[in-house]
Design an enzyme around this catalytic site. Structure first.
Site, PDB file in Angstrom:
ATOM      1  N   TYR A   1      33.681 -40.085  10.876  1.00 31.25           N
ATOM      2  CA  TYR A   1      32.568 -39.314  11.709  1.00 31.25           C
ATOM      3  C   TYR A   1      33.146 -37.854  11.993  1.00 31.25           C
ATOM      4  O   TYR A   1      32.743 -36.833  11.758  1.00 31.25           O
ATOM      5  CB  TYR A   1      31.837 -40.099  12.775  1.00 31.25           C
ATOM      6  CG  TYR A   1      30.460 -39.127  13.232  1.00 31.25           C
ATOM      7  CD1 TYR A   1      29.327 -39.109  12.611  1.00 31.25           C
ATOM      8  CD2 TYR A   1      30.642 -38.598  14.614  1.00 31.25           C
ATOM      9  CE1 TYR A   1      28.479 -38.388  13.200  1.00 31.25           C
ATOM     10  CE2 TYR A   1      29.578 -37.942  14.950  1.00 31.25           C
ATOM     11  CZ  TYR A   1      28.428 -37.976  14.234  1.00 31.25           C
ATOM     12  OH  TYR A   1      27.515 -37.130  14.974  1.00 31.25           O
TER      13      TYR A   1
ATOM     14  N   HIS B   1      24.853 -46.357  23.266  1.00 32.79           N
ATOM     15  CA  HIS B   1      25.942 -45.850  24.154  1.00 32.79           C
ATOM     16  C   HIS B   1      25.823 -46.478  25.679  1.00 32.79           C
ATOM     17  O   HIS B   1      24.778 -47.254  25.973  1.00 32.79           O
ATOM     18  CB  HIS B   1      25.933 -44.519  24.066  1.00 32.79           C
ATOM     19  CG  HIS B   1      26.420 -43.945  22.699  1.00 32.79           C
ATOM     20  ND1 HIS B   1      25.514 -43.090  21.924  1.00 32.79           N
ATOM     21  CD2 HIS B   1      27.392 -44.285  22.030  1.00 32.79           C
ATOM     22  CE1 HIS B   1      26.124 -42.981  20.860  1.00 32.79           C
ATOM     23  NE2 HIS B   1      27.269 -43.322  20.745  1.00 32.79           N
TER      24      HIS B   1
ATOM     25  N   SER C   1      29.883 -33.220  17.711  1.00 35.48           N
ATOM     26  CA  SER C   1      30.070 -34.196  18.937  1.00 35.48           C
ATOM     27  C   SER C   1      31.478 -33.967  19.497  1.00 35.48           C
ATOM     28  O   SER C   1      32.613 -33.324  18.624  1.00 35.48           O
ATOM     29  CB  SER C   1      30.028 -35.499  18.141  1.00 35.48           C
ATOM     30  OG  SER C   1      30.778 -36.428  18.854  1.00 35.48           O
ATOM     31  N   SER C   2      31.836 -34.233  20.659  1.00 37.81           N
ATOM     32  CA  SER C   2      32.964 -34.098  21.226  1.00 37.81           C
ATOM     33  C   SER C   2      34.199 -34.962  20.526  1.00 37.81           C
ATOM     34  O   SER C   2      35.332 -34.921  20.757  1.00 37.81           O
ATOM     35  CB  SER C   2      33.049 -34.488  22.554  1.00 37.81           C
ATOM     36  OG  SER C   2      32.517 -35.715  22.981  1.00 37.81           O
ATOM     37  N   CYS C   3      33.825 -35.969  19.837  1.00 42.63           N
ATOM     38  CA  CYS C   3      34.801 -36.805  19.118  1.00 42.63           C
ATOM     39  C   CYS C   3      35.719 -35.947  18.088  1.00 42.63           C
ATOM     40  O   CYS C   3      36.678 -36.546  17.588  1.00 42.63           O
ATOM     41  CB  CYS C   3      34.206 -37.994  18.537  1.00 42.63           C
ATOM     42  SG  CYS C   3      33.267 -37.898  16.810  1.00 42.63           S
TER      43      CYS C   3
ATOM     44  N   VAL D   1      18.100 -35.448  19.664  1.00 38.36           N
ATOM     45  CA  VAL D   1      18.355 -34.127  19.771  1.00 38.36           C
ATOM     46  C   VAL D   1      17.238 -33.350  19.105  1.00 38.36           C
ATOM     47  O   VAL D   1      16.873 -32.256  19.620  1.00 38.36           O
ATOM     48  CB  VAL D   1      19.806 -33.786  19.566  1.00 38.36           C
ATOM     49  CG1 VAL D   1      20.078 -32.168  19.616  1.00 38.36           C
ATOM     50  CG2 VAL D   1      20.775 -34.667  20.047  1.00 38.36           C
TER      51      VAL D   1
ATOM     52  N   LYS E   1      32.368 -34.082  10.754  1.00 36.43           N
ATOM     53  CA  LYS E   1      31.733 -33.012  11.640  1.00 36.43           C
ATOM     54  C   LYS E   1      32.877 -31.778  11.723  1.00 36.43           C
ATOM     55  O   LYS E   1      32.616 -30.633  11.842  1.00 36.43           O
ATOM     56  CB  LYS E   1      31.524 -33.339  13.033  1.00 36.43           C
ATOM     57  CG  LYS E   1      30.522 -34.372  13.127  1.00 36.43           C
ATOM     58  CD  LYS E   1      29.311 -33.653  12.950  1.00 36.43           C
ATOM     59  CE  LYS E   1      27.886 -34.220  12.851  1.00 36.43           C
ATOM     60  NZ  LYS E   1      26.700 -33.568  12.394  1.00 36.43           N
TER      61      LYS E   1
END
Length: 319
Positions: free
Chosen positions: A141, A184, A112-114, A20, A145
């Site tokens: 994680y 991934h 992150s979407s997590c 990124v 975040k």
């Protein structure tokens, strides 16, 4: 929205060597930004507070874009929960608090979407943050975040500074991780189909192929970061994605087409499927005027071309 930012402003990209961060650097350079700063982890250990404070004092960046993180898959998160929690908090806390104390008015934090609950309704809205329990396989994680998102929100609230958090969907593209043990789903599939094509072999994939996933080309993510850079976004948290998802089976067939693999795809239904669906609600960014531009097949073609050009340096590619 603000007028276009001064392209000579000093912009520090933390994690500029990652997928990124390097995309953000590439897009900024392409748009004419001339004063970009990046440091490798050997040059600046972001886990060390004093090192970060010294860096801010010396370099005096006007904008910070935080793409730096300790990342890994399910196995790494399971084996090293403390490091995933603590090191990510150290990195982001040093960057965020250091920026505040250095008088930096603009900070873009990537997550992150997590961060969203495991069983949140689909598509995932920003409002679902902290409404239920997290996915246990990556909660360490995710919690780190979430604290970064909340730190930026608190700074907006208390100090009225333009600190904003962007939460990307599944990203893929140049400089992705193609190691089959840790990558991934999309880069892993791309490599599997490539190697199966070379060996005239079938491709074996996990599960039924029915789960649905959303993907975003990394340069589109970088464009979203630049949008946040060039405008003052009114809220503290924004999802970034395509707003579209496809089945894993459709993804496999698209990658098969792009790589030119001619063989059979074998689905191992004894293996787990994972979450049935994971889609981001990206209406907030869309309403502001930003949306993705790279369709999935085009993005996979670009990624595969990059993969072929860099195949000799990609970890453990078997030829």
């Amino acid at each position: 929205m603000n007028k276009k930012i001064n392209k000579n402003r000093k912009i520090y990209i933390a994690g500029h060597r990652g997928m990124v961060g390097s995309a953000v650097w590439r897009v900024l350079e392409k748009k004419g930004y001339t004063n970009l700063v990046g440091k490798t982890s050997a040059e600046l250990d972001l886990r060390h507070q004093q090192a970060v404070l010294d860096f801010y004092a010396t370099e005096k960046p006007e904008v910070v874009i935080d793409t730096a993180a300790r990342v890994g898959g399910i196995l790494a998160n399971s084996d090293f929960p403390y490091q995933f929690l603590m090191e990510n908090m150290q990195i982001q806390n040093n960057l965020i608090d250091g920026a505040l104390n250095a008088g930096i008015d603009k900070f873009i934090f990537l997550g992150s979407s997590c961060i969203y609950p495991k069983f949140a309704p689909q598509p995932l809205k920003e409002d679902y943050l902290l409404t239920n329990s997290l996915e246990p396989t990556n909660e360490w994680y995710a919690i780190a975040k979430i604290t970064g998102v909340k730190a930026c929100q608190a700074i907006r609230k208390q100090f009225n500074k333009d600190y904003v958090s962007l939460m990307p969907t599944n990203l893929y593209g140049y400089f992705d991780n193609f190691d089959l043990q840790t990558s991934h789903v999309l880069p892993a599939m791309l490599r599997k189909f490539h190697e199966a094509k070379l060996n005239s072999a079938p491709v074996e994939l996990w599960g039924s192929g029915t789960p649905m996933r959303e993907f975003l080309f990394v340069d589109d993510m970088a464009e979203a970061v630049v949008y946040a850079l060039e405008n003052k976004l009114p809220e503290y948290l924004y999802n970034v994605g395509s707003g579209l998802d496809i089945t894993i089976k459709e993804l496999a067939e698209t990658i098969q087409k792009v790589t030119g693999h001619q063989g059979e795809i074998i689905w191992d239904s004894e293996k787990p499927d994972g979450t049935p669906r994971k889609l981001m609600d990206v209406s907030k960014m869309k309403d502001l005027g930003w949306s993705y531009s790279t369709e999935l097949e085009e993005g996979i073609e670009k990624t595969y071309a990059w993969f072929l050009e860099n195949i000799s340096s990609i970890k453990e590619v078997k030829m």
